[in-house]
Design a protein around this motif. Sequence first.
Motif: not given
Length: 58
Positions: A9, A12, A24, A28, A32
């Motif tokens: 994160f 990103a 990025a 991400t 996730q």
Amino acid sequence: MLGWAITFFIIAIIAAIFGFGGIAGAATGIAQFLFFVFVALLVISLIANAVRGKSPKV
């Protein structure tokens, strides 16, 4: 595993600041995915402990 999610994160966010959209987006997505795997493992662990009847050791 939560540490990995946080790391991706942060990568990103830094990549987004510098304009690297592809990196990025990929970071991400990885963050996730790892977050949801961590949550799923947490829920499975809590259910398994509840079924066994043992309280978690602190």
